[in-house]
Motif scaffolding. Structure first.
Motif, PDB file in Angstrom:
ATOM      1  N   LYS A  51       0.824  -1.204   0.000  1.00  0.00           N
ATOM      2  CA  LYS A  51       0.000   0.000   0.000  1.00  0.00           C
ATOM      3  C   LYS A  51       0.863   1.262   0.000  1.00  0.00           C
ATOM      4  CE  LYS A  51      -3.906  -2.052   2.489  1.00  0.00           C
ATOM      5  NZ  LYS A  51      -4.819  -1.898   3.656  1.00  0.00           N
ATOM      6  N   PHE A  52       0.403   2.274  -0.739  1.00  0.00           N
ATOM      7  CA  PHE A  52       1.023   3.602  -0.717  1.00  0.00           C
ATOM      8  C   PHE A  52      -0.081   4.657  -0.730  1.00  0.00           C
ATOM      9  CE2 PHE A  52       2.357   7.326  -3.302  1.00  0.00           C
ATOM     10  CZ  PHE A  52       3.176   7.904  -2.368  1.00  0.00           C
ATOM     11  N   PRO A  53      -0.193   5.458   0.348  1.00  0.00           N
ATOM     12  CA  PRO A  53       0.477   5.344   1.642  1.00  0.00           C
ATOM     13  C   PRO A  53       0.172   3.998   2.313  1.00  0.00           C
ATOM     14  CG  PRO A  53      -0.626   7.469   1.448  1.00  0.00           C
ATOM     15  CD  PRO A  53      -1.113   6.608   0.318  1.00  0.00           C
ATOM     16  N   GLY A  54       0.955   3.701   3.350  1.00  0.00           N
ATOM     17  CA  GLY A  54       0.843   2.415   4.016  1.00  0.00           C
ATOM     18  C   GLY A  54      -0.384   2.298   4.892  1.00  0.00           C
ATOM     19  N   ILE A  79      11.605   1.248  11.071  1.00  0.00           N
ATOM     20  CA  ILE A  79      10.337   1.975  11.150  1.00  0.00           C
ATOM     21  C   ILE A  79      10.320   2.797  12.437  1.00  0.00           C
ATOM     22  CG2 ILE A  79       7.829   1.827  11.236  1.00  0.00           C
ATOM     23  CD1 ILE A  79       8.885   0.956   8.571  1.00  0.00           C
ATOM     24  N   HIS A  80       9.971   4.073  12.312  1.00  0.00           N
ATOM     25  CA  HIS A  80       9.855   4.981  13.461  1.00  0.00           C
ATOM     26  C   HIS A  80       8.399   5.334  13.672  1.00  0.00           C
ATOM     27  CE1 HIS A  80      10.247   8.300  16.168  1.00  0.00           C
ATOM     28  NE2 HIS A  80       9.979   9.222  15.256  1.00  0.00           N
ATOM     29  N   LEU A 122      -0.962  10.560  14.909  1.00  0.00           N
ATOM     30  CA  LEU A 122       0.481  10.549  14.730  1.00  0.00           C
ATOM     31  C   LEU A 122       0.779   9.863  13.398  1.00  0.00           C
ATOM     32  CD1 LEU A 122       1.533   9.565  18.373  1.00  0.00           C
ATOM     33  CD2 LEU A 122       1.685  11.837  17.336  1.00  0.00           C
ATOM     34  N   LEU A 123       2.026   9.595  13.112  1.00  0.00           N
ATOM     35  CA  LEU A 123       2.374   8.901  11.886  1.00  0.00           C
ATOM     36  C   LEU A 123       3.517   7.942  12.131  1.00  0.00           C
ATOM     37  CD1 LEU A 123       4.660  10.973   9.533  1.00  0.00           C
ATOM     38  CD2 LEU A 123       3.923  11.929  11.703  1.00  0.00           C
ATOM     39  N   TRP A 124       3.656   6.980  11.245  1.00  0.00           N
ATOM     40  CA  TRP A 124       4.820   6.105  11.248  1.00  0.00           C
ATOM     41  C   TRP A 124       5.513   6.268   9.904  1.00  0.00           C
ATOM     42  CZ3 TRP A 124       4.994   2.691   7.299  1.00  0.00           C
ATOM     43  CH2 TRP A 124       3.782   2.278   6.720  1.00  0.00           C
ATOM     44  N   HIS A 125       6.820   6.042   9.889  1.00  0.00           N
ATOM     45  CA  HIS A 125       7.561   6.143   8.619  1.00  0.00           C
ATOM     46  C   HIS A 125       8.904   5.443   8.757  1.00  0.00           C
ATOM     47  CE1 HIS A 125      10.269   9.278  10.228  1.00  0.00           C
ATOM     48  NE2 HIS A 125       9.192   9.878  10.724  1.00  0.00           N
ATOM     49  N   HIS A 136       5.351   5.092   4.622  1.00  0.00           N
ATOM     50  CA  HIS A 136       4.780   5.909   5.702  1.00  0.00           C
ATOM     51  C   HIS A 136       3.275   5.648   5.790  1.00  0.00           C
ATOM     52  CE1 HIS A 136       4.570   8.749   2.134  1.00  0.00           C
ATOM     53  NE2 HIS A 136       3.305   8.697   2.501  1.00  0.00           N
ATOM     54  N   GLY A 137       2.701   6.016   6.923  1.00  0.00           N
ATOM     55  CA  GLY A 137       1.268   5.845   7.133  1.00  0.00           C
ATOM     56  C   GLY A 137       0.818   6.533   8.406  1.00  0.00           C
TER      57      GLY A 137
END
Length: 555
Positions: A51-54, A79-80, A122-125, A136-137
């Protein structure tokens, strides 16, 4: 008894059981290559679960999240979980060579963390090189069961992720620019949920559409996942009520334009009160410095239910890219909610009073085209990545990986926003600044004009900070502190140092471990605008960093 929704490997499984306050939510991230043409041009990109974005992570306040990341791509990665406090779970924070070694192709790692007293968006990337361009997602954290929002409950909630797109291979582009010692190419398009809209040279059949019903109120969870672009975000003929930034509630205020920097999130209420029709959504870049940007605007549409198929588009005015006044108006309007339930716990007494300059310089380079390389630095120190993670070397007392002599002040004083010094070379080093557990910190970050003044979105891992002051020109330690807001300053994890100005933040070092501080413009992070805080253990196991997990990747 009632049903509890549990997410396991991204499949929703319903099970009825005893009511509990928090859950363990399991996800499986498989990172792989996918041939993608959604944005602008077909190419192979790294994605999570194709998936994009995730995929979006859904959880509630105080839930524990367990994510198994499997690397099936051809590149190292981490992954952060951007903005997650990671209280005593620094091993799950994710920045490569800071808290962990990368996950190599064919390997996997389980991230395990609790969303302690956090709710919002928030987000992850990815946090390795420029891979986060497509990896990212979103992270959506709902309040605990039975706890209402401190604003009117919306009819529906929509997540909107802003990003950038390069037609070429991003990693190859960055590697080439590094070898040449020159800035990397700007992106070819901006995106809204993976789509650029109508952009010259991008043959896209469709874009993102936000479907609404007349009279309903929607909560938009807006995320800037771009690598190097600040954005203005607008919806034609509609206004926003801002209720949260970076997963921290704010005093509501109305605006027709949102300003959002890379790594930041903004929650806004939008009421569908206009005549039935099709309204333009625009994400346009902001840059008030003389540097190259992708000045294309990503577009999408807000479409009312029952809008005729060929209804004309209602357009909106796009702000000029250098609209500093507009950005200041938005950021100056942000205030913490500071209610009895959500107090603003601003440190009033300070143990560490720090002053950091941030900016760009030039260092010699024998292999570069012009014999020099553009670099970036904090307090004139260009950060060098170690070969083993700082957190591992700290925990196991491995010598020679870093030093704890990062300067609390610039090595020399000059007119930071005026005439630059004749020597614009920086020093290189892997240095951290040591903080005693539970000590309080005031940090003033000052932009410099060594090459050119520029705004910098700075992200601090492991903490939320209070923005107690900001201004233009050189910070005056005698006068400027008198205007600090110590009552209801906005609370964020990513905060902007203004072009030719300064910002003052405060936080309490109540989280043991090693925590990255860096510019969230990926070009500046690559050039070395980064450092780390080492927070010592306190007393007892509840104030100490636990041992690393058994599957922690090795370098």
């Amino acid at each position: 008894m009632r049903c509890i929704i549990v997410f396991i490997t991204l499949l929703i499984v319903l099970s009825c059981g005893v009511v509990v306050e928090s859950l363990v939510r399991h996800y499986s991230f498989i990172v792989l290559l996918k041939n993608e043409r959604k944005a602008c041009g077909r190419k192979d990109i790294m994605t999570v679960n194709g998936k994009f974005p995730g995929p979006t992570l859904y959880a509630r306040e105080d839930d524990t999240v367990i994510v198994r990341v499997t690397n099936r791509a051809n590149h190292n990665l981490t992954i952060h979980w951007h903005g997650v406090r990671q209280l005593r779970s620094g091993w799950a924070d994710g920045p490569a060579y800071i808290t962990q070694c990368p996950i190599q192709p064919g390997q996997n790692y389980v991230y395990n963390f609790t969303l302690s007293s956090q709710r919002g968006t928030l987000l992850w990337h990815a946090h390795f090189s420029w891979i986060r361009a497509t990896v990212h997602g979103a992270i959506v954290i709902f309040p605990k069961h039975g706890v209402p929002y401190p604003f009117p409950h919306p009819y529906k909630q929509k997540t909107i992720i802003l990003g950038e797109w390069w037609k070429s291979d991003v990693e190859a582009m960055v590697n080439k620019s590094t070898q040449l010692g020159q800035p990397p190419n700007v992106s070819d398009a901006q995106t809204i949920n993976g789509h650029p809209g109508h952009v010259p040279g991008c043959a896209t059949k469709r874009g993102f559409t936000l479907h609404v019903e007349t009279g309903k109120t929607y909560l938009l969870r807006i995320i800037n996942a771009a690598l190097n672009e600040d954005f203005f975000f607008k919806i034609a003929s509609h206004h926003f009520t801002i209720v949260e930034v970076d997963a921290s509630y704010t005093k509501p205020f109305k605006t027709n334009t949102i300003f959002i920097s890379p790594g930041q999130t903004t929650n806004a209420l939008v009421r569908a009160h206009r005549p039935i029709g099709k309204y333009l959504i625009a994400a346009s870049p902001f840059m008030d410095a003389p540097v190259a940007i992708d000045n294309l605007t990503a577009t999408a549409f807000l479409r009312y239910k029952r809008t005729p198929k060929n209804s004309p588009i209602v357009f909106t005015h796009i702000p000029p890219p250098n609209s500093t006044l507009l950005t200041n108006q938005f950021t100056d309007s942000l205030r913490s909610l500071n209610s009895e339930e959500y107090p603003a716990k601003v440190p009033l007494f300070i143990d560490h009073n720090l002053f950091f300059t941030v900016g760009v310089g030039v260092n010699p380079c024998e292999t570069c085209v012009n014999g020099v390389r553009l670099v970036a630095a904090v307090n004139n120190v260009t950060f060098l990545m170690p070969q083993i993670s700082l957190l591992q070397s700290h925990y196991y007392n491995i010598p020679g990986v870093f030093t704890d002599d990062f300067p609390a002040n610039p090595p020399f004083v000059y007119d930071y926003t005026g005439k630059p010094p004749t020597n614009n070379q920086t020093s290189n080093g892997t240095k951290v600044y040591r903080l005693r557990f539970n000590s309080t910190v005031q940090l003033v970050l000052q932009d410099t004009a060594v090459i050119a003044p520029e705004s910098h979105p700075i992200h601090l891992h492991g903490f939320n900070v209070f923005i107690v002051g900001t201004g233009l020109g050189n910070f005056d330690p005698i006068e400027d502190w008198k205007g600090f807001n110590l009552v209801d300053p906005v609370e964020r994890n990513t905060f902007g140092v203004p072009n030719g100005g300064w910002i003052a933040i405060r936080f309490r070092a109540d989280n043991p471990g090693v925590w990255f501080l860096h510019c969230h413009l990926e070009v500046h992070t690559t050039w070395g605008l980064r450092m780390a805080f080492l927070v010592e253990n306190g007393e007892g196991p509840n104030e100490s960093l636990p041992p690393p997990p058994s599957d922690l990747p090795q370098c």
